[in-house]
Design a protein around this motif. Structure first.
Motif, PDB file in Angstrom:
ATOM      1  N   ASN A  48     113.858 -16.441 -34.473  1.00 29.01           N
ATOM      2  CA  ASN A  48     113.838 -17.869 -34.133  1.00 29.01           C
ATOM      3  C   ASN A  48     112.778 -18.099 -33.063  1.00 29.01           C
ATOM      4  OD1 ASN A  48     115.979 -18.571 -35.853  1.00 29.01           O
ATOM      5  ND2 ASN A  48     117.502 -17.981 -34.306  1.00 29.01           N
ATOM      6  N   LEU A  49     111.884 -19.020 -33.340  1.00 30.47           N
ATOM      7  CA  LEU A  49     110.785 -19.279 -32.419  1.00 30.47           C
ATOM      8  C   LEU A  49     111.046 -20.490 -31.529  1.00 30.47           C
ATOM      9  CD1 LEU A  49     107.756 -18.709 -34.820  1.00 30.47           C
ATOM     10  CD2 LEU A  49     108.954 -17.053 -33.374  1.00 30.47           C
ATOM     11  N   VAL A  50     111.878 -21.422 -32.000  1.00 32.07           N
ATOM     12  CA  VAL A  50     112.161 -22.628 -31.221  1.00 32.07           C
ATOM     13  C   VAL A  50     113.643 -22.934 -31.233  1.00 32.07           C
ATOM     14  CG1 VAL A  50     109.887 -23.654 -31.676  1.00 32.07           C
ATOM     15  CG2 VAL A  50     111.797 -24.172 -33.196  1.00 32.07           C
ATOM     16  N   GLU A  51     114.079 -23.506 -30.121  1.00 33.73           N
ATOM     17  CA  GLU A  51     115.429 -24.064 -30.056  1.00 33.73           C
ATOM     18  C   GLU A  51     115.324 -25.541 -30.393  1.00 33.73           C
ATOM     19  OE1 GLU A  51     116.926 -23.363 -26.172  1.00 33.73           O
ATOM     20  OE2 GLU A  51     116.588 -21.184 -26.267  1.00 33.73           O
ATOM     21  N   ARG A  52     115.945 -25.955 -31.480  1.00 37.90           N
ATOM     22  CA  ARG A  52     115.844 -27.331 -31.947  1.00 37.90           C
ATOM     23  C   ARG A  52     116.879 -28.192 -31.222  1.00 37.90           C
ATOM     24  NH1 ARG A  52     114.173 -23.768 -35.535  1.00 37.90           N
ATOM     25  NH2 ARG A  52     112.604 -24.318 -37.103  1.00 37.90           N
ATOM     26  N   ARG A  53     116.390 -29.241 -30.532  1.00 45.24           N
ATOM     27  CA  ARG A  53     117.251 -30.144 -29.786  1.00 45.24           C
ATOM     28  C   ARG A  53     117.081 -31.553 -30.338  1.00 45.24           C
ATOM     29  NH1 ARG A  53     116.728 -28.545 -23.554  1.00 45.24           N
ATOM     30  NH2 ARG A  53     114.917 -29.925 -23.657  1.00 45.24           N
ATOM     31  N   PRO A  54     117.967 -32.491 -29.999  1.00 45.50           N
ATOM     32  CA  PRO A  54     117.900 -33.833 -30.618  1.00 45.50           C
ATOM     33  C   PRO A  54     116.546 -34.519 -30.468  1.00 45.50           C
ATOM     34  CG  PRO A  54     119.977 -33.561 -29.449  1.00 45.50           C
ATOM     35  CD  PRO A  54     119.152 -32.355 -29.118  1.00 45.50           C
ATOM     36  N   ARG A  55     115.928 -34.397 -29.299  1.00 45.97           N
ATOM     37  CA  ARG A  55     114.693 -35.142 -29.057  1.00 45.97           C
ATOM     38  C   ARG A  55     113.448 -34.278 -28.913  1.00 45.97           C
ATOM     39  NH1 ARG A  55     115.538 -40.454 -27.779  1.00 45.97           N
ATOM     40  NH2 ARG A  55     117.699 -41.074 -27.379  1.00 45.97           N
ATOM     41  N   ASP A  56     113.652 -32.997 -28.692  1.00 50.83           N
ATOM     42  CA  ASP A  56     112.503 -32.130 -28.496  1.00 50.83           C
ATOM     43  C   ASP A  56     112.858 -30.699 -28.890  1.00 50.83           C
ATOM     44  OD1 ASP A  56     114.155 -31.279 -26.501  1.00 50.83           O
ATOM     45  OD2 ASP A  56     112.970 -32.081 -24.849  1.00 50.83           O
ATOM     46  N   ILE A  57     111.961 -29.795 -28.578  1.00 43.87           N
ATOM     47  CA  ILE A  57     112.208 -28.384 -28.871  1.00 43.87           C
ATOM     48  C   ILE A  57     111.906 -27.572 -27.614  1.00 43.87           C
ATOM     49  CG2 ILE A  57     111.700 -28.597 -31.333  1.00 43.87           C
ATOM     50  CD1 ILE A  57     109.183 -26.776 -29.220  1.00 43.87           C
ATOM     51  N   ARG A  58     112.438 -26.373 -27.593  1.00 44.00           N
ATOM     52  CA  ARG A  58     112.140 -25.448 -26.512  1.00 44.00           C
ATOM     53  C   ARG A  58     111.818 -24.102 -27.140  1.00 44.00           C
ATOM     54  NH1 ARG A  58     116.580 -25.248 -22.078  1.00 44.00           N
ATOM     55  NH2 ARG A  58     115.593 -27.254 -21.578  1.00 44.00           N
ATOM     56  N   LEU A  59     110.765 -23.443 -26.665  1.00 45.14           N
ATOM     57  CA  LEU A  59     110.384 -22.150 -27.217  1.00 45.14           C
ATOM     58  C   LEU A  59     111.378 -21.080 -26.782  1.00 45.14           C
ATOM     59  CD1 LEU A  59     106.505 -22.019 -26.729  1.00 45.14           C
ATOM     60  CD2 LEU A  59     107.797 -22.717 -28.739  1.00 45.14           C
ATOM     61  N   THR A  60     111.682 -20.177 -27.692  1.00 47.71           N
ATOM     62  CA  THR A  60     112.475 -19.004 -27.343  1.00 47.71           C
ATOM     63  C   THR A  60     111.566 -17.974 -26.686  1.00 47.71           C
ATOM     64  OG1 THR A  60     112.058 -17.930 -29.469  1.00 47.71           O
ATOM     65  CG2 THR A  60     113.966 -19.427 -29.333  1.00 47.71           C
ATOM     66  N   ARG A  61     112.150 -16.888 -26.224  1.00 54.07           N
ATOM     67  CA  ARG A  61     111.328 -15.819 -25.638  1.00 54.07           C
ATOM     68  C   ARG A  61     110.331 -15.288 -26.661  1.00 54.07           C
ATOM     69  NH1 ARG A  61     111.309 -10.655 -26.080  1.00 54.07           N
ATOM     70  NH2 ARG A  61     113.247 -10.653 -27.288  1.00 54.07           N
ATOM     71  N   VAL A  62     110.787 -15.073 -27.880  1.00 51.14           N
ATOM     72  CA  VAL A  62     109.881 -14.621 -28.939  1.00 51.14           C
ATOM     73  C   VAL A  62     108.838 -15.699 -29.242  1.00 51.14           C
ATOM     74  CG1 VAL A  62     109.725 -13.860 -31.345  1.00 51.14           C
ATOM     75  CG2 VAL A  62     111.653 -13.146 -29.928  1.00 51.14           C
ATOM     76  N   GLY A  63     109.280 -16.952 -29.217  1.00 51.71           N
ATOM     77  CA  GLY A  63     108.352 -18.043 -29.478  1.00 51.71           C
ATOM     78  C   GLY A  63     107.204 -18.080 -28.489  1.00 51.71           C
ATOM     79  N   ARG A  64     107.493 -17.810 -27.213  1.00 51.64           N
ATOM     80  CA  ARG A  64     106.428 -17.793 -26.209  1.00 51.64           C
ATOM     81  C   ARG A  64     105.422 -16.680 -26.478  1.00 51.64           C
ATOM     82  NH1 ARG A  64     110.924 -18.902 -22.879  1.00 51.64           N
ATOM     83  NH2 ARG A  64     111.049 -16.711 -22.200  1.00 51.64           N
ATOM     84  N   GLU A  65     105.911 -15.541 -26.896  1.00 55.57           N
ATOM     85  CA  GLU A  65     105.027 -14.422 -27.212  1.00 55.57           C
ATOM     86  C   GLU A  65     104.169 -14.739 -28.441  1.00 55.57           C
ATOM     87  OE1 GLU A  65     103.093 -10.781 -27.274  1.00 55.57           O
ATOM     88  OE2 GLU A  65     104.255 -11.742 -25.673  1.00 55.57           O
ATOM     89  N   VAL A  66     104.792 -15.329 -29.459  1.00 61.59           N
ATOM     90  CA  VAL A  66     104.044 -15.690 -30.672  1.00 61.59           C
ATOM     91  C   VAL A  66     102.987 -16.751 -30.346  1.00 61.59           C
ATOM     92  CG1 VAL A  66     104.233 -16.771 -32.946  1.00 61.59           C
ATOM     93  CG2 VAL A  66     105.908 -15.055 -32.234  1.00 61.59           C
TER      94      VAL A  66
END
Length: 312
Positions: A48-66
């Motif tokens: 999982n690269l992003v945490e999906r939220r109602p209005r935005d997203i947040r990068l996961t630890r792996v997402g930041r590396e990617v």
């Protein structure tokens, strides 16, 4: 299934925009199409690269590396494309120029390039310094013409010319200053008379710097977006402004009532440079382009010095 450049570009856009809708608009695709590419990228990487939220997203630890790796891969891809399309100055060249240089210098530069048959496909973007440097670093531009920025190890800078500042105003306003022109310095000006470009224009920042002023100290601040607007205003008696030498020929023709004075030596000036990424392949195109720009600028600077001779 393999990772594609499209997926990396979409993921980079999503990370920078922080929202699926804005990222899709930036990439000129529908939101479902972008979401599908992100999902496929996650499936390919099994993470999982992003945490999906109602209005935005947040990068996961792996997402930041990617994201960090994607940035390097996409930058290298832009470099590859630029090298493939550019052979000296005979291929496509994407050039950025700041607004206080572009309208005055570009017509002469284009004439010089065509006359020497140096380029077949020159594409120009006019924008403020920060935007141009961001586009340069992203590989969207091959070179930019700007006032000298801070040195950076990942950029190569060639000096082009010194562009001195003249004081522009109406004949009536300048008449009172003409008698002291031998001692005229930016710091002696009344800040309440100064008209400045909008915030973000490097010329406005340079004008404030040479006057040792803060923008809040100027009473008349119209937030003008162009030198032409300022020159039209000061020609009619609305304050004073700083005019680069390269702009004089065009602006005096557009506003014949405008007059100019030179400051006492040492005259305030900005250094105009051309910048490229240090990693960009250079087979002589950079120096060749710089020489064309210098030749064009010399014509404008010579005119300014004939109209308003430098101090002895």
């Amino acid at each position: 299934m393999r990772v594609t450049l499209k997926q990396l570009a979409y993921f980079q856009a999503l990370a920078e925009e922080g929202n699926f809708g804005r990222a899709a608009a930036r990439m000129h695709v529908t939101q479902p199409a972008l979401s599908m590419q992100i999902k496929e990228l996650e499936l390919t990487l099994n993470a999982n690269l992003v945490e999906r939220r109602p209005r935005d997203i947040r990068l996961t630890r792996v997402g930041r590396e990617v994201l960090a790796r994607a940035g390097r891969i996409l930058s290298e891809t832009h470099e590859l494309e630029a090298a493939a399309r550019r052979q000296g100055l005979l291929g496509r060249l994407n050039l950025g120029v700041i607004p206080t240089v572009a309208p005055y210098l570009l017509p002469l530069v284009l004439t010089g390039l065509r006359g020497a048959d140096l380029t077949r496909d020159l594409r120009v973007r006019e924008a403020q310094t920060g935007q141009l440097l961001a586009a340069l670093d992203a590989g969207q531009l091959d070179a930019v013409i700007i006032a000298r920025p801070a040195d950076a190890p990942d950029r190569t800078i060639l000096p082009l010319f010194q562009d001195r500042f003249l004081l522009a105003g109406s004949a009536t306003r300048l008449r009172g200053l003409a008698g002291v022109s031998e001692h005229l310095r930016p710091v002696t000006l009344d800040p309440e008379q100064l008209l400045l470009l909008d915030e973000g224009h490097c010329l406005a920042d340079q004008a404030l710097e040479v006057c040792a002023l803060d923008r809040r100290q100027t009473r008349i601040d119209l937030g003008a977006s162009s030198l032409s607007t300022l020159c039209g205003l000061v020609a009619q008696g609305f304050g004073l402004t700083f005019l680069p030498e390269i702009a004089l020929r065009s602006e005096e023709a557009a506003a014949p009532e405008m007059r100019v004075l030179r400051f006492a030596a040492p005259e305030p000036a900005r250094e105009i440079v051309i910048v490229r990424r240090a990693a960009t392949t250079d087979d002589g195109w950079f120096a060749a382009l710089a020489e064309v720009v210098r030749t064009a600028a010399a014509e404008l600077l010579d005119h300014a010095q004939r109209v308003c001779p430098p101090p002895a």
